[in-house]
Design a protein around this motif. Structure first.
Motif, mmCIF file in Angstrom:
data_model
loop_
_atom_site.group_PDB
_atom_site.id
_atom_site.type_symbol
_atom_site.label_atom_id
_atom_site.label_comp_id
_atom_site.label_asym_id
_atom_site.label_seq_id
_atom_site.Cartn_x
_atom_site.Cartn_y
_atom_site.Cartn_z
ATOM 1 N N SER A 413 0.812 -1.202 0.000
ATOM 2 C CA SER A 413 0.000 0.000 0.000
ATOM 3 C C SER A 413 0.850 1.258 0.000
ATOM 4 O O SER A 413 2.080 1.216 0.141
ATOM 5 N N SER A 452 -16.716 -3.384 1.067
ATOM 6 C CA SER A 452 -16.044 -2.259 0.413
ATOM 7 C C SER A 452 -14.606 -2.562 0.017
ATOM 8 O O SER A 452 -14.018 -1.857 -0.807
ATOM 9 N N GLY A 453 -14.032 -3.598 0.640
ATOM 10 C CA GLY A 453 -12.624 -3.889 0.409
ATOM 11 C C GLY A 453 -11.690 -2.979 1.179
ATOM 12 O O GLY A 453 -10.472 -3.006 0.951
ATOM 13 N N LEU A 454 -12.208 -2.175 2.100
ATOM 14 C CA LEU A 454 -11.372 -1.287 2.887
ATOM 15 C C LEU A 454 -10.785 -2.025 4.081
ATOM 16 O O LEU A 454 -11.505 -2.707 4.826
ATOM 17 N N TYR A 456 -8.788 -1.431 7.638
ATOM 18 C CA TYR A 456 -8.622 -0.357 8.613
ATOM 19 C C TYR A 456 -7.456 -0.709 9.530
ATOM 20 O O TYR A 456 -7.468 -1.730 10.214
ATOM 21 N N ALA A 498 -7.788 4.107 6.386
ATOM 22 C CA ALA A 498 -8.651 3.262 5.563
ATOM 23 C C ALA A 498 -7.927 3.011 4.246
ATOM 24 O O ALA A 498 -7.697 3.949 3.476
ATOM 25 N N ASP A 500 -7.646 1.003 0.632
ATOM 26 C CA ASP A 500 -8.456 0.334 -0.389
ATOM 27 C C ASP A 500 -7.683 -0.852 -0.948
ATOM 28 O O ASP A 500 -6.743 -0.689 -1.726
ATOM 29 N N THR A 501 -8.081 -2.049 -0.570
ATOM 30 C CA THR A 501 -7.370 -3.247 -1.027
ATOM 31 C C THR A 501 -7.713 -3.604 -2.466
ATOM 32 O O THR A 501 -7.047 -4.454 -3.068
ATOM 33 N N GLN A 502 -8.737 -2.988 -3.022
ATOM 34 C CA GLN A 502 -9.104 -3.257 -4.411
ATOM 35 C C GLN A 502 -8.486 -2.245 -5.372
ATOM 36 O O GLN A 502 -8.717 -2.309 -6.573
ATOM 37 N N ALA A 503 -7.735 -1.285 -4.828
ATOM 38 C CA ALA A 503 -7.112 -0.249 -5.673
ATOM 39 C C ALA A 503 -5.633 -0.130 -5.339
ATOM 40 O O ALA A 503 -5.105 0.965 -5.155
ATOM 41 N N ARG A 508 -7.684 5.888 1.479
ATOM 42 C CA ARG A 508 -8.897 6.654 1.208
ATOM 43 C C ARG A 508 -9.099 7.769 2.223
ATOM 44 O O ARG A 508 -9.608 8.830 1.895
ATOM 45 N N ARG A 544 -16.922 5.143 6.451
ATOM 46 C CA ARG A 544 -16.799 5.653 5.086
ATOM 47 C C ARG A 544 -15.908 6.894 5.009
ATOM 48 O O ARG A 544 -15.266 7.133 3.979
#
Length: 598
Positions: A413, A452-454, A456, A498, A500-503, A508, A544
């Motif tokens: 990340s 959400s794929g977030l 934390y 937070a 984003d594991t999908q990005a 975020r 969020r």
């Protein structure tokens, strides 16, 4: 007639047995992710996601959250435990390995187990991170290196096995630092030894646990009451043993397999000059290769503590474990090479303990970058493909995401804490490094929202100063070399991120806190995050945006992972508030439980 009656009786007995309160079998553990009422394992499910589907408490009503009950254990000390809740009963390990069972609706004590240690020496402090509950037993690893099974109904011991035969081994002493050294006057609160602090994992009839302290070095207190750690010292040439994870039969306590965290052959590795993700390492590779023959059996005392509860991929029958730093901690003279498999994420076959793959985050670690935060399982979408992955929030300040089939790094990340002088050697003058040996993300569990794929991550910015000192030989005394890690005098703070594991690990949002964060995060389907601070604040955030929505002031540092559970349709949130001596956070003895007013 009689046959039908017999069948009816048998079915009645079977249904009654299945409904028996508190009975946790393999199927319930496998289904834990879907069981919102209970909190059955340390990470809530085998993926260690710490995400609850409960949503009775949400962003709209969390401001009304209020104390439901509290329990004071009478044991005031560093309190890191994550409670287990099974059918209305809460099981909590206290400091020094006492255990209580509480009514999860009222906090009334049902039973208490009082632990008697077989040694006064504790390598790593009195804290325990939790118990495991299954098959009518409560399992716990202890500070004196035992694995104990208690009767779930009464708390009475069922079996008790030693994890190691020799508890003491080699231990460093402050006298070896030299008569004129200011660190010599510091009180030793921890040293190389052996214990178990992680919450055990129960999986298919076995209990998996590992030992800690084998790479610890000397742990020196501050000279000020209530202040954080004074220093950690690694002394060249002095080390004790190798670490391990092991699996035990849940019924008998028989050891079934053991994975040694340093290999007997090949410990030196490939002498890498970079981390696998490309960061330059400040190593003297020529000097290490020349010294290899001088230390041929270094792996036998090579460290590699087991700090964290594994994750399990039940489809492939794979355990994912984290391995700590090499020994001696920080000082590298007597351990040339990459020091496999220290500071690694390792995949093991759950039946045999055989290694499937490893990923070494930091070869030849000199900074104390243990893999301490629990691995988390997730799926990563790449194009039209869904890749089974495992993530780890590093002390290094990055979230690493690997393909859990073969250990290939998918990405790391964005940095979630500031970086300074990373992977630089300690010097005689001293060099300030961030993140230092306490993190980044320390042992704090990550929470991951699969919707959400977030991910934390609770972390800290706390630079550390690394110094090398050499004391020449004198009459009757050998020369001594050691490396010390001491907190810098600059500013320090906490960071909740937070990611984003999908990005590919984009951050975020981030929230900065007054105190460095250690303890862990809980995420819920109510779009909430719960997390504590060392100053006693227990917080709820909008998952969020990171906006603070609710706060409660506890009487001690909140440095343990929160959980949530449900009884008769009412959602509760629970957390231990007992502070942390290592970080200088006020200690206490209370479990706080919150709910919406009835």
């Amino acid at each position: 007639m009689h046959a039908r009656l017999l069948v009816s009786i048998v079915l009645s007995i079977a249904v009654h047995a299945h409904a028996q309160p508190g009975l946790v079998d393999d199927q319930r553990l496998l289904d834990a992710q879907r069981d919102g009422r209970n909190w059955l394992t340390y990470g809530r499910d085998y993926g260690n996601q710490r995400f609850s589907p409960l949503a009775h408490i949400d962003r709209g009503n969390v401001s009304r959250l209020a104390p439901a009950w509290s329990f004071s254990s009478g044991v005031s000390s560093t309190f890191q435990a994550s409670p287990i809740v099974v059918d209305g009963v809460m099981y909590v390990s206290l400091p020094f390995n006492h255990v209580v069972a509480l009514d999860a609706r009222s906090g009334k004590e049902r039973w208490r187990y009082r632990h008697e240690r077989r040694t006064d020496k504790m390598c790593c402090g009195p804290a325990n991170r939790g118990v495991a509950v299954a098959y009518g037993k409560v399992f716990m690893g202890t500070v004196d290196a035992r694995l104990i099974a208690l009767d779930q109904a009464s708390g009475k011991p069922v079996w008790d096995v030693a994890l190691v035969d020799d508890l003491d081994g080699a231990t460093e002493h402050t006298e070896q630092l030299g008569a004129d050294d200011p660190l010599r006057k510091s009180r030793v609160s921890g040293s190389t030894g052996v214990g178990a602090s992680m919450a055990p994992l129960v999986y298919r009839g076995t209990v998996v646990i590992g030992i800690t302290g084998v790479g610890y070095g000397l742990h020196l207190d501050s000279d000020r009451e209530g202040a954080p750690l004074g220093a950690v010292v690694g002394i060249a040439g002095q080390s004790q043993r190798a670490g391990f994870y092991a699996a035990f039969d849940a019924n008998t306590g028989e050891r079934l397999w053991q994975f040694d965290t340093t290999p007997a052959v090949g410990w030196e590795g490939a002498f890498r000059d970079r981390t696998p993700d490309g960061e330059k390492l400040d190593r003297d590779l020529a000097g290490e290769r020349a010294a290899l023959a001088k230390y041929p059996d270094a792996a036998r005392r090579g460290g590699g503590s087991a700090w964290t509860t594994p994750a399990v991929d039940v489809k492939t029958n794979t355990l994912f474990v984290g391995v700590g730093n090499p020994s001696p901690q920080m000082d590298d003279v007597s351990r040339p090479g990459d020091n496999l498999y220290t500071v690694s994420l390792v995949a093991l076959d759950a039946d045999s303990g055989r290694m499937k793959w490893y990923y070494q985050l930091v070869p030849h670690d000199m900074w104390g970058y243990d893999v301490a935060s629990p691995p988390v399982l997730l799926d990563v979408t790449k194009g039209y493909d869904s890749i089974p992955a495992v993530a780890h929030a590093g002390k290094t300040g990055w979230l690493y995401v690997l393909d859990r089939r073969d250990g290939t790094l998918l990405y790391k990340s964005e940095e979630f804490v500031p970086h300074q002088n990373m992977f630089r050697r300690p010097t005689a003058e001293g060099i300030e490094i961030a993140p230092g040996g306490i993190g980044g993300s320390n042992w704090s569990p990550v929470a991951l929202d699969p919707r959400s794929g977030l991910a934390y991550v609770a972390a800290m910015h706390w630079p550390m100063r690394y110094t090398v000192k050499e004391i020449p030989a004198s009459a009757g005394k050998s020369a001594v070399r050691y490396t010390a890690l001491e907190p810098s005098q600059g500013p320090r703070w906490g960071l909740l991120s937070a990611i984003d594991t999908q990005a590919s690990g984009a951050i975020r949002w981030q929230v900065r806190t007054e105190q460095p964060l250690v303890g862990g995060v809980l995420a819920t389907a109510g779009d909430l995050l719960f997390m504590g601070e060392g100053n006693g604040r227990f917080n709820a955030y909008d998952a969020r945006t990171g906006k603070l929505l609710w706060q409660h002031e506890c009487d001690a540092g909140v440095n343990a992972p929160p959980i949530t559970y449900e009884i008769d349709g009412r959602q509760y949130v629970a957390v231990a508030a007992g502070g942390n001596q290592l970080f200088g956070f006020k200690q206490g003895d209370t479990i706080h439980v919150f709910a919406l007013p009835e």
